[in-house]
Enzyme design. Structure first.
Site, PDB file in Angstrom:
ATOM      1  N   THR A  15      -3.207   6.188   5.474  1.00 20.58           N
ATOM      2  CA  THR A  15      -3.162   5.591   3.790  1.00 20.58           C
ATOM      3  C   THR A  15      -2.365   4.012   4.481  1.00 20.58           C
ATOM      4  O   THR A  15      -2.860   3.184   3.501  1.00 20.58           O
ATOM      5  CB  THR A  15      -3.750   6.244   3.129  1.00 20.58           C
ATOM      6  OG1 THR A  15      -4.481   7.259   3.419  1.00 20.58           O
ATOM      7  CG2 THR A  15      -3.894   5.582   1.850  1.00 20.58           C
ATOM      8  N   VAL A  16      -1.485   4.624   3.726  1.00 23.75           N
ATOM      9  CA  VAL A  16      -0.096   3.294   3.359  1.00 23.75           C
ATOM     10  C   VAL A  16      -0.011   2.051   4.490  1.00 23.75           C
ATOM     11  O   VAL A  16       0.211   1.315   4.499  1.00 23.75           O
ATOM     12  CB  VAL A  16       1.130   3.923   2.636  1.00 23.75           C
ATOM     13  CG1 VAL A  16       2.221   2.777   2.810  1.00 23.75           C
ATOM     14  CG2 VAL A  16       1.000   4.866   1.599  1.00 23.75           C
ATOM     15  N   LYS A 107       9.303   9.988  -0.856  1.00 22.19           N
ATOM     16  CA  LYS A 107       9.778   9.822  -2.273  1.00 22.19           C
ATOM     17  C   LYS A 107      10.718  11.747  -1.812  1.00 22.19           C
ATOM     18  O   LYS A 107      11.645  12.086  -2.218  1.00 22.19           O
ATOM     19  CB  LYS A 107       9.097  10.775  -3.357  1.00 22.19           C
ATOM     20  CG  LYS A 107       7.652  11.169  -3.576  1.00 22.19           C
ATOM     21  CD  LYS A 107       7.020   9.883  -3.013  1.00 22.19           C
ATOM     22  CE  LYS A 107       5.306  10.743  -2.821  1.00 22.19           C
ATOM     23  NZ  LYS A 107       4.045   9.849  -2.703  1.00 22.19           N
ATOM     24  N   GLU A 131      11.431   1.003  -2.203  1.00 23.54           N
ATOM     25  CA  GLU A 131      10.374   1.071  -3.656  1.00 23.54           C
ATOM     26  C   GLU A 131       9.526   1.823  -3.574  1.00 23.54           C
ATOM     27  O   GLU A 131       9.049   2.005  -4.473  1.00 23.54           O
ATOM     28  CB  GLU A 131      10.438  -0.665  -3.070  1.00 23.54           C
ATOM     29  CG  GLU A 131       9.966  -1.135  -4.637  1.00 23.54           C
ATOM     30  CD  GLU A 131      10.886  -1.267  -6.079  1.00 23.54           C
ATOM     31  OE1 GLU A 131      11.788  -1.836  -5.339  1.00 23.54           O
ATOM     32  OE2 GLU A 131      10.509  -0.136  -6.684  1.00 23.54           O
ATOM     33  N   VAL A 134       8.806   5.531  -5.639  1.00 19.65           N
ATOM     34  CA  VAL A 134       8.429   5.749  -6.763  1.00 19.65           C
ATOM     35  C   VAL A 134       6.814   4.217  -7.832  1.00 19.65           C
ATOM     36  O   VAL A 134       7.413   3.733  -7.417  1.00 19.65           O
ATOM     37  CB  VAL A 134       9.741   5.803  -7.839  1.00 19.65           C
ATOM     38  CG1 VAL A 134       9.671   6.329  -8.858  1.00 19.65           C
ATOM     39  CG2 VAL A 134      10.505   6.433  -7.469  1.00 19.65           C
ATOM     40  N   GLY A 136       4.594   4.113  -7.236  1.00 18.02           N
ATOM     41  CA  GLY A 136       3.850   2.841  -6.548  1.00 18.02           C
ATOM     42  C   GLY A 136       3.876   1.229  -6.355  1.00 18.02           C
ATOM     43  O   GLY A 136       4.539   1.033  -5.515  1.00 18.02           O
ATOM     44  N   ILE A 138       4.247  -0.063  -8.746  1.00 20.39           N
ATOM     45  CA  ILE A 138       5.979  -0.552  -9.878  1.00 20.39           C
ATOM     46  C   ILE A 138       6.856  -1.071  -9.413  1.00 20.39           C
ATOM     47  O   ILE A 138       7.318  -0.013  -8.678  1.00 20.39           O
ATOM     48  CB  ILE A 138       5.584   0.117 -11.094  1.00 20.39           C
ATOM     49  CG1 ILE A 138       4.255   0.209 -11.715  1.00 20.39           C
ATOM     50  CG2 ILE A 138       6.623  -0.328 -11.661  1.00 20.39           C
ATOM     51  CD1 ILE A 138       4.450   1.418 -12.713  1.00 20.39           C
ATOM     52  N   GLU A 192      -1.238  13.355  -2.295  1.00 20.83           N
ATOM     53  CA  GLU A 192      -0.373  13.707  -0.976  1.00 20.83           C
ATOM     54  C   GLU A 192      -0.844  14.964   0.365  1.00 20.83           C
ATOM     55  O   GLU A 192      -2.340  15.636   0.053  1.00 20.83           O
ATOM     56  CB  GLU A 192       0.810  15.041  -1.262  1.00 20.83           C
ATOM     57  CG  GLU A 192       2.048  14.147  -2.156  1.00 20.83           C
ATOM     58  CD  GLU A 192       2.119  13.358  -1.476  1.00 20.83           C
ATOM     59  OE1 GLU A 192       2.528  12.854  -0.706  1.00 20.83           O
ATOM     60  OE2 GLU A 192       2.198  11.117  -2.661  1.00 20.83           O
ATOM     61  N   LYS A 207      10.269  12.350  -7.890  1.00 16.63           N
ATOM     62  CA  LYS A 207      10.222  10.569  -8.005  1.00 16.63           C
ATOM     63  C   LYS A 207      11.087  11.025  -9.539  1.00 16.63           C
ATOM     64  O   LYS A 207      11.880   9.708  -9.557  1.00 16.63           O
ATOM     65  CB  LYS A 207       9.081   9.997  -8.506  1.00 16.63           C
ATOM     66  CG  LYS A 207       7.779   9.866  -7.239  1.00 16.63           C
ATOM     67  CD  LYS A 207       6.460   9.754  -7.717  1.00 16.63           C
ATOM     68  CE  LYS A 207       5.240   9.613  -6.669  1.00 16.63           C
ATOM     69  NZ  LYS A 207       4.015   9.365  -7.129  1.00 16.63           N
TER      70      LYS A 207
END
Ligand code: NDP
Ligand code: HSE
Length: 435
Positions: A15-16, A107, A131, A134, A136, A138, A192, A207
Site C-alpha cells: 500500500t504505502v 513504527k 516521519e 507516527v 501518517g 501529519i 496492519e 507510536k
C-alpha cells in the site's frame, strides 16, 4: 542542481510503497526541482513478483531478494516499507551498514529496536528517517524535533491509530457492526497486516513510544511499562452514554510527565473526551496529536493518519531529507533530549476520573455490593445509572468516579471480576481531561 542522480530502492511494494512510487513517478519534474537533484526509482523487493500491483514496475526492477538492493552499490536510499520486526530489522541494519540512507514507516520495529537502529545509523555515519511511522501524513516528528525544539513536553496525547478512529466513527454514526467496518478499513489500506496491532492498541502504543523517546529521550516498552487496551470492548451503550454528556469515545495514546518527580506515564486506552476538546472532533481515518510544551503552550496537529497517499506524503518528505543529507546537510539526532532525568510512574501516582460499566444480575443487593467494593478501595462514585439489558434478568450498571488512582481501579476491578454479582470483568474507560 547537482548532476548526481540519487537511486532509490524499495523493500516492500504494498500500500504505502506503491503510493510513494506513484507520486514520485507522476511528479518527477516537480519533485526533482524540490529535491534539488534527480532521482531514479531503481528497484523494488517484494515477496511475490507475480502479484498484481497498482503501479507498473518493469520486471527487471523487481526482485524477491532484499540483498539485491542492499548490496547494490549504486543504490543510495533504501525505503523499508515491508513492516514487521524481524526481517525488517535485519534488512535495516544491513542497509545502514552498507552505507545506505534508510527511510522507514515501520513504527513496530522502531519501538522495539529503535535504539539499535539509531546507534547503527550513527556509528556508520548514516541516517535513518521515519516521519511516516507516527500519525501518517501529519509531520509530527518534524514538528516535535524541529518546530518545537524549544520545549519540554508535559503532556502529549492524541489519536494515533487511523483504523480505530475510522471504526469508532462509523460505529457511532451508523450503528455499524465492527465486522462490516473493519472490512472497509482493510480495503482502504489502513489496517496492519496483523490487524490486532490496530484493534488492541499496540500500533498506537508503538507510536506514542516513539514520541515519548523524541520528547523525553527514554524508550518505553509497551508490553512492560504502558497500560495498553484497544477498542474491542466498546459497546454502543458506552457511545450513547458519552453522547448524552456531550462527549465522544476515542482511542487515546498519551505520555504525561510530572516535572517535579520526573515520573512518566504512558498509556493507550479508549477514553471519554468532552466535545469541547478539538481532539474529540477528529473523526474517520484522521489522527490528532496534542503537544503541550512549556514554551509554546498547547498545539494540536490534525491530518490523515493512515492510507496510501497520506503516508506516501510523509515518506516522500523523508526522501527529500535523505537527498539533502546525501548532499551534505547534517542529519538531526534521533532525539533532542540527551539525558533527561525521568522514571516510569507507578499506578499509585496516576489519578484520573473513570467510567465503569458492569453486567450484573437484576436483583436487590447487587448495587450495594458493587458500591461497597468500590468504597473499599477508596473510590468515590460521582454518578450511577442502571440501564436496561437486552437479556431478561440482567442489568447494566454504569458508574463514573471522582479522581482516583489507576491502582485503586485495578484492585477494584480484580475484586469485582471475581464477585458472583458481576457477570464479567468491569469495562473501564478514562474520562479524559484535555488540559
Ligand atoms: P503491505 O502489507 O501493503 O505491504 C508490505 C509489502 O512488503 C508487500 O509488497 C510485501 O510483498 C512486502 N514484503 C513483506 N514481507 C516481505 C519479505 N519478507 N521480503 C520481501 N518483501 C516483503 O503494507 P503497508 O504498505 O500497508 O505498510 C508498510 C509499512 O508501513 C508497515 O511498516 C506499516 O506499519 C507502515 N505504515 C502503513 C500505513 C498504512 O496506512 N498502510 C501507514 C503508516 C505506516 P508482496 O506485495 O509480494 O506481498
Ligand atoms: N494501521 C495504522 C493505522 C497505519 O491505522 O493508524 C498508520 O500507521
Amino acid at each position: 542542481m547537482q548532476n548526481k542522480t540519487f537511486k532509490i530502492g524499495f523493500i516492500g511494494m504494498g500500500t504505502v510503497a506503491q503510493g510513494v512510487w506513484k507520486h514520485l513517478e507522476k511528479s518527477f519534474e516537480t519533485m526533482t526541482a524540490r529535491f534539488g537533484a534527480k532521482y531514479e526509482l531503481a528497484k523494488a523487493c517484494v515477496r511475490y513478483i507475480s502479484k498484481k500491483r497498482g503501479v507498473d514496475i518493469p520486471l527487471e526492477k523487481l526482485t524477491e531478494n532484499p540483498y539485491d538492493i542492499i548490496n547494490d552499490p549504486s543504490i543510495d536510499i533504501v525505503c523499508e516499507l515491508m513492516g514487521g520486526t524481524t526481517d525488517a530489522f535485519d534488512i535495516t541494519i544491513s542497509a545502514l551498514k552498507a552505507g545506505k540512507v534508510v527511510v522507514s514507516a515501520n513504527k513496530a520495529v522502531i519501538c522495539k529496536r529503535g535504539a539499535e537502529i539509531f546507534e547503527t545509523a550513527q556509528s556508520n555515519n548514516g541516517a535513518y528517517f521515519f516521519e511516516a511511522s507516527v500519525a501518517g501524513g501529519i509531520p509530527v516528528i518534524k514538528v516535535l524535533r524541529e518546530g518545537l525544539v524549544a520545549n519540554r513536553f508535559s503532556k502529549i496525547y492524541g489519536i494515533l491509530n487511523g483504523t480505530c478512529n475510522y471504526i469508532l466513527t462509523r460505529m457511532e454514526r451508523e450503528n455499524a457492526s465492527y465486522d462490516s467496518v473493519i472490512a472497509d478499513a482493510r480495503r482502504l489500506g489502513y489496517v496492519e497486516a496483523d490487524e490486532s496491532l490496530d484493534i488492541d492498541g499496540w500500533d498506537a502504543a508503538h507510536k506514542i513510544s516513539i514520541l515519548a523517546y523524541l520528547a523525553h529521550g527514554v524508550w518505553i516498552d509497551p508490553s512492560k511499562d504502558m497500560l495498553v487496551s484497544g477498542i474491542r470492548g466498546i459497546r454502543l451503550e458506552d457511545m450513547v452514554w458519552a453522547k448524552e454528556f456531550d462527549c465522544r469515545i476515542k482511542l487515546i495514546a498519551s505520555v504525561r510527565k510530572n516535572e517535579e518527580t520526573g515520573a512518566l506515564f504512558a498509556a493507550v486506552y479508549p477514553a471519554i473526551l468532552p466535545l469541547t476538546d478539538v481532539v474529540a472532533n477528529v473523526n474517520e481515518v484522521y489522527n490528532a496529536v496534542s503537544l503541550t510544551g512549556d514554551v509554546v503552550g498547547r498545539t494540536v496537529h490534525i491530518g490523515r493518519g493512515a492510507g496510501q497517499d497520506a503516508t506516501a506524503s510523509a515518506v516522500i518528505a523523508d526522501i527529500a531529507d535523505a537527498i539533502a543529507y546525501l548532499q551534505g546537510k547534517p542529519a538531526r539526532p534521533a532525539s533532542n533530549v540527551v539525558a533527561e532525568k525521568s522514571r516510569m510512574a507507578t499506578l499509585e501516582e496516576v489519578s484520573d476520573e473513570f467510567y465503569l460499566r458492569m453486567e450484573v444480575p437484576d436483583r436487590s443487593g447487587v448495587l450495594a455490593s458493587v458500591a461497597s467494593d468500590l468504597a473499599g478501595e477508596g473510590i468515590s462514585v460521582e454518578l450511577l445509572q442502571q440501564r436496561k439489558h437486552e437479556t431478561e434478568g440482567k442489568a447494566w450498571l454504569l458508574f463514573t468516579t471522582h479522581k482516583t488512582t489507576e491502582a485503586a481501579i485495578k484492585r477494584a476491578c480484580e475484586k469485582l471480576k471475581k464477585a458472583d454479582y458481576v457477570f464479567d470483568e468491569p469495562f473501564v474507560l478514562r474520562i479524559w481531561k484535555s488540559e
